[in-house]
Design a protein around this motif. Structure first.
Motif, PDB file in Angstrom:
ATOM      1  N   THR A 184       0.843  -1.185   0.000  1.00 60.42           N
ATOM      2  CA  THR A 184       0.000   0.000   0.000  1.00 60.42           C
ATOM      3  C   THR A 184       0.882   1.239   0.000  1.00 60.42           C
ATOM      4  O   THR A 184       2.057   1.179   0.362  1.00 60.42           O
ATOM      5  N   ASP A 185       0.288   2.332  -0.466  1.00 56.35           N
ATOM      6  CA  ASP A 185       0.858   3.683  -0.368  1.00 56.35           C
ATOM      7  C   ASP A 185       2.005   3.953  -1.338  1.00 56.35           C
ATOM      8  O   ASP A 185       2.121   5.065  -1.852  1.00 56.35           O
ATOM      9  N   THR A 186       2.873   3.003  -1.584  1.00 59.50           N
ATOM     10  CA  THR A 186       4.007   3.263  -2.473  1.00 59.50           C
ATOM     11  C   THR A 186       3.573   3.207  -3.939  1.00 59.50           C
ATOM     12  O   THR A 186       2.559   2.603  -4.285  1.00 59.50           O
ATOM     13  N   VAL A 187       4.360   3.835  -4.801  1.00 57.06           N
ATOM     14  CA  VAL A 187       4.092   3.829  -6.240  1.00 57.06           C
ATOM     15  C   VAL A 187       4.630   2.531  -6.832  1.00 57.06           C
ATOM     16  O   VAL A 187       5.837   2.275  -6.779  1.00 57.06           O
ATOM     17  N   ARG A 188       3.739   1.723  -7.402  1.00 53.40           N
ATOM     18  CA  ARG A 188       4.136   0.456  -8.015  1.00 53.40           C
ATOM     19  C   ARG A 188       3.355   0.263  -9.318  1.00 53.40           C
ATOM     20  O   ARG A 188       2.663  -0.723  -9.500  1.00 53.40           O
ATOM     21  N   ASN A 189       3.423   1.234 -10.208  1.00 56.77           N
ATOM     22  CA  ASN A 189       2.694   1.142 -11.475  1.00 56.77           C
ATOM     23  C   ASN A 189       3.246   0.002 -12.338  1.00 56.77           C
ATOM     24  O   ASN A 189       4.445  -0.066 -12.537  1.00 56.77           O
ATOM     25  N   PHE A 190       2.472  -0.814 -12.976  1.00 60.44           N
ATOM     26  CA  PHE A 190       1.037  -1.016 -12.883  1.00 60.44           C
ATOM     27  C   PHE A 190       0.785  -2.505 -12.696  1.00 60.44           C
ATOM     28  O   PHE A 190       0.039  -3.126 -13.437  1.00 60.44           O
ATOM     29  N   GLN A 191       1.455  -3.077 -11.710  1.00 58.07           N
ATOM     30  CA  GLN A 191       1.339  -4.516 -11.466  1.00 58.07           C
ATOM     31  C   GLN A 191      -0.118  -4.861 -11.156  1.00 58.07           C
ATOM     32  O   GLN A 191      -0.801  -4.130 -10.454  1.00 58.07           O
ATOM     33  N   GLN A 192      -0.542  -6.034 -11.667  1.00 57.30           N
ATOM     34  CA  GLN A 192      -1.944  -6.400 -11.483  1.00 57.30           C
ATOM     35  C   GLN A 192      -2.154  -7.871 -11.769  1.00 57.30           C
ATOM     36  O   GLN A 192      -1.390  -8.509 -12.495  1.00 57.30           O
ATOM     37  N   GLY A 193      -3.215  -8.387 -11.183  1.00 63.58           N
ATOM     38  CA  GLY A 193      -3.702  -9.714 -11.506  1.00 63.58           C
ATOM     39  C   GLY A 193      -5.209  -9.652 -11.569  1.00 63.58           C
ATOM     40  O   GLY A 193      -5.837  -8.847 -10.869  1.00 63.58           O
ATOM     41  N   GLY A 194      -5.801 -10.507 -12.431  1.00 58.23           N
ATOM     42  CA  GLY A 194      -7.248 -10.432 -12.524  1.00 58.23           C
ATOM     43  C   GLY A 194      -7.843 -11.405 -13.503  1.00 58.23           C
ATOM     44  O   GLY A 194      -7.233 -12.391 -13.918  1.00 58.23           O
ATOM     45  N   ILE A 195      -9.077 -11.072 -13.890  1.00 54.22           N
ATOM     46  CA  ILE A 195      -9.895 -11.915 -14.755  1.00 54.22           C
ATOM     47  C   ILE A 195     -10.260 -11.097 -15.983  1.00 54.22           C
ATOM     48  O   ILE A 195     -10.443  -9.880 -15.903  1.00 54.22           O
ATOM     49  N   VAL A 196     -10.365 -11.752 -17.152  1.00 52.62           N
ATOM     50  CA  VAL A 196     -10.565 -11.026 -18.391  1.00 52.62           C
ATOM     51  C   VAL A 196     -11.636 -11.698 -19.239  1.00 52.62           C
ATOM     52  O   VAL A 196     -11.733 -12.925 -19.287  1.00 52.62           O
ATOM     53  N   ALA A 197     -12.483 -10.879 -19.876  1.00 54.83           N
ATOM     54  CA  ALA A 197     -13.362 -11.324 -20.961  1.00 54.83           C
ATOM     55  C   ALA A 197     -12.668 -10.923 -22.256  1.00 54.83           C
ATOM     56  O   ALA A 197     -12.363  -9.742 -22.462  1.00 54.83           O
ATOM     57  N   TYR A 198     -12.449 -11.887 -23.134  1.00 57.39           N
ATOM     58  CA  TYR A 198     -11.485 -11.692 -24.222  1.00 57.39           C
ATOM     59  C   TYR A 198     -12.062 -12.174 -25.542  1.00 57.39           C
ATOM     60  O   TYR A 198     -12.576 -13.292 -25.647  1.00 57.39           O
ATOM     61  N   VAL A 199     -11.989 -11.293 -26.553  1.00 53.60           N
ATOM     62  CA  VAL A 199     -12.281 -11.685 -27.931  1.00 53.60           C
ATOM     63  C   VAL A 199     -10.978 -11.874 -28.688  1.00 53.60           C
ATOM     64  O   VAL A 199     -10.734 -12.898 -29.305  1.00 53.60           O
TER      65      VAL A 199
END
Length: 764
Positions: A637-652
Motif C-alpha cells: 500500500t501507499d508506495t508507487v508500483r505502477n502497474f502490477q496487477q492480476g485479474g480476470i478477463v473477458a477476451y475476444v
C-alpha cells in the motif's frame, strides 16, 4: 476534468439487474413531471460538461457548464455557458458567465486560461459562482490552476470576479511547473453557518477548507478527505445527520471507452473521515467508495461529475454529464469529448444514494421531476388560493414580484393528500414578525390547528409545531447566530409516512441551516389546507408550492446472481496442474500446487499494439454466464508500483477485451475494470473502478446478451466473498466469440495467486 495520462486509468461501480434495464418503481405517490429522454441539454447544446444546477429566486432553474463550444462545428468556446428551464428537462441557453474580457483579472489570458467545473450557490442574498481557472498570473509558471469566485445579483449576472483566488495554486513536489490539481470546487454551509469549500483532483486528492465569512478566501487549515489519484469532482450534501461526499473517478475523456463514474462516502463530520457502505475510508491507499452511477451497457459511458437537485415533490435528482459511445467527440473522431448534460432520479436506499435504484443512466423516456408547480405572484394571487388577512404584491431585484404580509396573514390551498410537501422562498423585514409554512390547516387564522414550520427571528429558531394550545407538540432547531433573515432563504415542510420535516436552506442545495423532524400526532390529520402563514407585517413569500410529496423508492434493482456452477467450464486448480479446457496464450509461466495457481506478474501488457501479455483462457457458454475467481496479490500500500496487477478477463482478441484487476495505480490500489476496443483506426483504452480491494479479493464478471445481440459484461468485486460491489459494464459487438480467463502482468515484482476459476450458468 482531465486526469493525468495513465497507462492504466481509473474507474467506478454500480448495481445490476440486467445492465441498463428499466426499473419498475411503482407509484411513487406523486404526479409525474414532464416526461423526458436524455440528454436534457440536447435542445441547446451538444456538450455541456460538469453541470451545476440551482433554482433561482425568480422561479427558474439554472444550469452552468464547463468551458467548451456548445455545438458541433461551432469552434468558439463559451466561458461557463448558462441555461435555464421551467421544469428541469427542457433547457434554453441564456448566455455565458464570462467573456474573454471579463475573466478574473488574475486569469492568464496569454496562456489561454480556461474556466472549468462551475459550482453555483446562493448565499447571503447573492449568487456565487465558484470556478477553476486553469492558468493564472499568480505565479510565473504554467498549469498553476486555482479556484476563483464571482458574484452576481441574478443567476445570469452580471458576474464580478474577486481580485484574488479563493484557493491559490499549490506546488507539488516536482519543481517548476509542477502544481497539484486545484480543480472542481463544491461549496457547502454547515449548520452553524460556517462556509467550506471542497476542491482537488487526482493529483493531490480532494481537500476541504474553511472559508471567510464572505466565502471569498480560504482560511484555517485544509483537510484532505480522499487519497491522491482516485477521485475528483466533489459534490457534498447533508442528509439524516450524515455528510455525503460524491466524487468521480477514472478518466473523464477517453471517448468511447470512458469509464468516468460516481462514488460516495459519508461522515458525521464535514471534514471526514468519509467511509463507504462497507466502512472503508476514502482517504487510504486501498480507498473505499460506494458506487452511485457508472456505465450500464446502454448508450451512455463516462457518467460522472455530478450535482444534486431536489424537485418540488422532495425527490432528489442527479445532474451529470456522459458520453454517447456512438458519438463520443464534438467534432470528428478525436479532440473535445462530447459530454452532454443528463438527468436521472437519485434514490436513497438504506442510507445510501444510487441512481434509478441501481439501474443508473437512462436512455429511454422517463417520468420527469415535479419542477414547475411553484406559484409566483405575477401580477398577484392566482386562482385556487384562499387568503386570510392582507397580502400585497411588491417588487424585488432578483425575486421579482412577490407577496409581503401587512399583518397576520395566511395563504392556503387544498392539500393534495396526507403526504404533502410545501415550499417557498421567504424573508423577513427587521422586526418580530414570523413567516412559515403550514399544512393540515383547518381555520383561517395563521395560528389555526395544523402543522406549521415557522422561522422565528426572536427565538432565532426554526420551529415545527403540530396542533395548537396545550396539546401542541413542538420541535426546534437553532438558526446560525449571524444568519440574516432579511435575505431570501428556502423553507420546506414535508409530511411523509406520519413524519414531518422542516428545513431551512440558503438555496435548496442539500446543506440545511436548520432541520427539525417530528412525528405527527394522530389528532393532526392530513386534511385541511396548506400554504404560507405570517404573524405580523413584513413577511415576504415567493415561489410557493403545495404538492403531493414523493414516495421514495426503497428497494434496489436486484443484482445478477451466479446461477448454477458448471464444473466442466472451470477449474478448481487442485490437481497439481492446469486441468483440461485451458488455452494458453504467449506461454504464461504459471505453477499449480497446493490447490492454487501462482503467476509472477509479467513485465507485459494487453494495452496498445504490443500485446505481449500471457493469458490463460477458457470457453464460456453462448448464453448468459458468470465467471469468478479469488485472487491474492501482495501489492503493498501507499508506495508507487505502477502497474502490477492480476485479474480476470473477458477476451475476444488482443484488440477487444475487458479486464477486471486488482492493480497498483500510483500510490493507490484499485479494482479496475478496463477495456480496449478498436475505434477510428486506433485502440482507445478506458477503465472504471469497482469496489476497494484487499490482499485477497474476489473478482466476478457477469455476462448477458441484450435484445440487439450485443454482449454486456459487468464487473463485481468483494473482499469477503459474500458482500459484493457491482461495477460498470463494458460491451462487445453482437456475434463476438468471447472467452474468459486470467491475467498477471503490468510489471514484475509481485505474484498473483488464483484459487479457482468458476463459471456459472443461469439457474433453470
Amino acid at each position: 476534468m482531465i486526469p493525468r495520462l495513465l497507462t492504466v486509468t481509473l474507474t467506478v461501480a454500480l448495481v445490476l439487474t440486467a445492465p441498463g434495464a428499466a426499473v419498475a418503481t411503482g407509484d411513487r405517490g406523486r404526479p409525474d413531471g414532464t416526461p423526458y429522454a436524455n440528454p436534457v441539454s440536447a435542445g441547446f447544446a451538444d456538450t455541456y460538461a460538469d453541470p451545476a444546477v440551482i433554482r433561482g429566486k425568480d422561479g427558474w432553474w439554472y444550469a452552468y457548464g464547463t468551458t467548451d463550444p456548445l455545438r458541433e462545428g461551432e469552434g468558439t468556446r463559451h466561458l461557463v455557458p448558462i441555461s435555464r428551464s421551467a421544469d428541469l428537462v427542457t433547457w434554453e441557453y441564456v448566455g455565458d458567465a464570462f467573456t474573454e474580457d471579463t475573466l478574473p483579472a488574475w486569469a492568464d489570458r496569454e496562456r489561454g486560461a480556461a474556466v472549468w467545473a462551475p459550482d453555483i450557490r446562493y448565499v447571503d442574498g447573492q449568487y456565487r459562482l465558484y470556478v477553476v481557472v486553469t492558468q493564472t498570473t499568480v505565479t510565473a509558471e504554467a498549469n498553476d490552476s486555482a479556484i476563483g469566485v464571482a458574484t452576481a445579483p441574478t443567476p445570469t449576472g452580471p458576474w464580478t470576479a474577486t481580485e484574488q483566488p479563493v484557493v491559490g495554486p499549490r506546488h507539488g513536489s516536482g519543481g517548476s511547473d509542477d502544481f497539484l490539481w486545484t480543480f472542481d470546487p463544491s461549496h457547502v454551509v454547515g449548520p452553524d453557518g460556517t462556509e467550506h469549500l471542497f476542491y482537488g483532483s487526482y493529483y493531490g486528492g480532494i481537500w476541504v477548507t474553511p472559508l471567510s465569512d464572505d466565502g471569498t478566501a480560504a482560511v484555517g487549515e485544509p483537510v484532505q478527505v480522499t487519497i491522491d489519484n482516485k477521485y475528483e469532482g466533489a459534490y457534498v450534501v447533508r442528509r439524516d445527520g450524515w455528510w455525503y461526499l460524491f466524487a468521480s473517478s477514472a478518466n473523464c475523456c477517453a471517448g468511447p471507452t470512458t469509464g468516468y463514474s460516481v462514488h460516495v462516502g459519508r461522515s458525521r463530520d464535514l471534514t471526514g473521515p468519509y467511509v463507504d457502505r462497507e466502512g472503508v475510508p476514502l482517504n487510504q491507499s486501498r480507498a473505499g467508495g460506494t458506487p452511485v452511477l457508472a456505465p450500464n451497457g446502454n448508450r451512455w459511458v463516462g457518467t460522472g461529475h455530478n450535482a444534486v437537485v431536489t424537485d418540488l415533490g422532495g425527490q432528489d435528482w442527479m445532474v451529470y454529464h456522459a458520453i454517447d459511445r456512438a458519438d463520443p467527440y464534438l467534432d470528428g473522431t478525436d479532440g473535445i469529448n462530447e459530454r452532454p448534460m443528463l438527468l436521472d432520479r437519485l434514490d436513497w436506499i438504506d442510507g445510501w444514494p444510487t441512481v434509478r435504484a441501481g439501474a443508473w443512466a437512462s436512455e429511454g423516456r422517463e417520468a420527469g421531476p415535479v419542477a414547475d408547480g411553484a406559484t409566483g405572484f405575477h401580477p398577484g394571487i392566482p386562482r385556487g388560493w384562499t387568503t386570510w388577512g392582507r397580502w400585497v404584491a411588491t417588487d424585488g431585484t432578483d425575486a421579482g414580484r412577490h407577496l409581503v404580509s401587512r399583518g397576520d396573514a395566511a395563504l392556503t390551498r387544498a392539500v393534495p393528500g396526507r403526504d404533502v410537501r410545501v415550499e417557498a422562498d421567504v424573508r423577513l423585514d427587521p422586526g418580530t414578525s414570523t413567516v412559515g409554512l403550514t399544512t393540515g390547516h383547518r381555520g383561517r387564522s395563521p395560528r389555526a390547528a395544523g402543522l406549521t414550520a415557522t422561522v422565528d427571528p426572536v427565538a432565532r429558531a426554526l420551529v415545527l409545531t403540530a396542533g395548537s394550545g396545550r396539546s401542541a407538540v413542538r420541535g426546534t432547531a437553532a438558526l446560525p447566530a449571524d444568519l440574516d433573515l432579511t435575505d431570501w432563504h428556502a423553507l420546506a415542510l414535508t409530511v411523509r409516512g406520519g413524519v414531518a420535516t422542516a428545513e431551512l436552506t440558503h438555496a435548496r442545495l442539500g446543506d440545511p441551516l436548520a432541520l427539525v423532524t417530528l412525528d405527527v400526532p394522530r389528532h393532526v390529520g392530513g386534511s385541511g389546507r396548506a400554504g404560507a402563514v405570517a404573524t405580523g407585517p413584513g413577511a415576504h413569500v415567493d415561489n410557493l408550492s403545495v404538492l403531493r410529496a414523493t414516495r421514495p423508492v426503497t428497494e434496489s434493482v436486484p443484482p445478477q446472481q451466479p446461477g448454477v456452477l458448471d464444473p466442466a467450464l472451470g477449474d478448481e486448480l487442485d490437481g497439481g496442474a492446469l486441468g483440461p479446457g485451458w488455452t494458453t496464450v504467449r506461454d504464461p509461466q504459471v505453477t499449480v500446487a497446493g490447490g492454487v495457481l501462482r503467476w509472477p506478474t509479467e513485465a507485459t501488457d494487453l494495452v496498445g499494439t504490443v500485446n505481449d501479455a500471457g493469458l490463460l483462457l477458457r470457453d464460456v457458454p453462448e448464453t448468459d454466464w458468470v465467471a469468478e475467481t479469488r485472487l491474492t496479490i501482495d501489492l503493498g500500500t501507499d508506495t508507487v508500483r505502477n502497474f502490477q496487477q492480476g485479474g480476470i478477463v473477458a477476451y475476444v482478441d488482443d484488440d477487444r477485451w475487458a479486464r477486471l484487476s486488482h492493480v497498483a495505480i500510483w500510490n493507490t490500489r484499485q479494482t479496475e475494470f478496463g477495456t480496449e476496443q478498436p475505434y477510428a483506426g486506433r485502440l482507445p483504452y478506458g477503465g472504471t473502478i469497482v469496489g476497494p480491494p484487499a490482499e485477497t479479493t474476489w473478482l466476478r464478471l457477469a455476462h448477458r446478451t441484450d435484445d440487439a445481440g450485443e454482449h454486456e459484461v459487468q464487473a463485481f468485486t468483494s473482499t469477503d466473498g459474500t458482500t459484493w460491489v457491482a461495477g460498470g459494464v463494458w460491451t462487445f459487438p453482437a456475434g463476438s466469440d468471447l472467452r474468459v480467463g486470467l491475467v498477471s502482468h503490468g510489471g514484475t515484482g509481485a505474484t498473483a495467486q488464483f484459487d479457482y476459476l468458476r463459471v456459472y450458468r443461469p439457474a433453470p
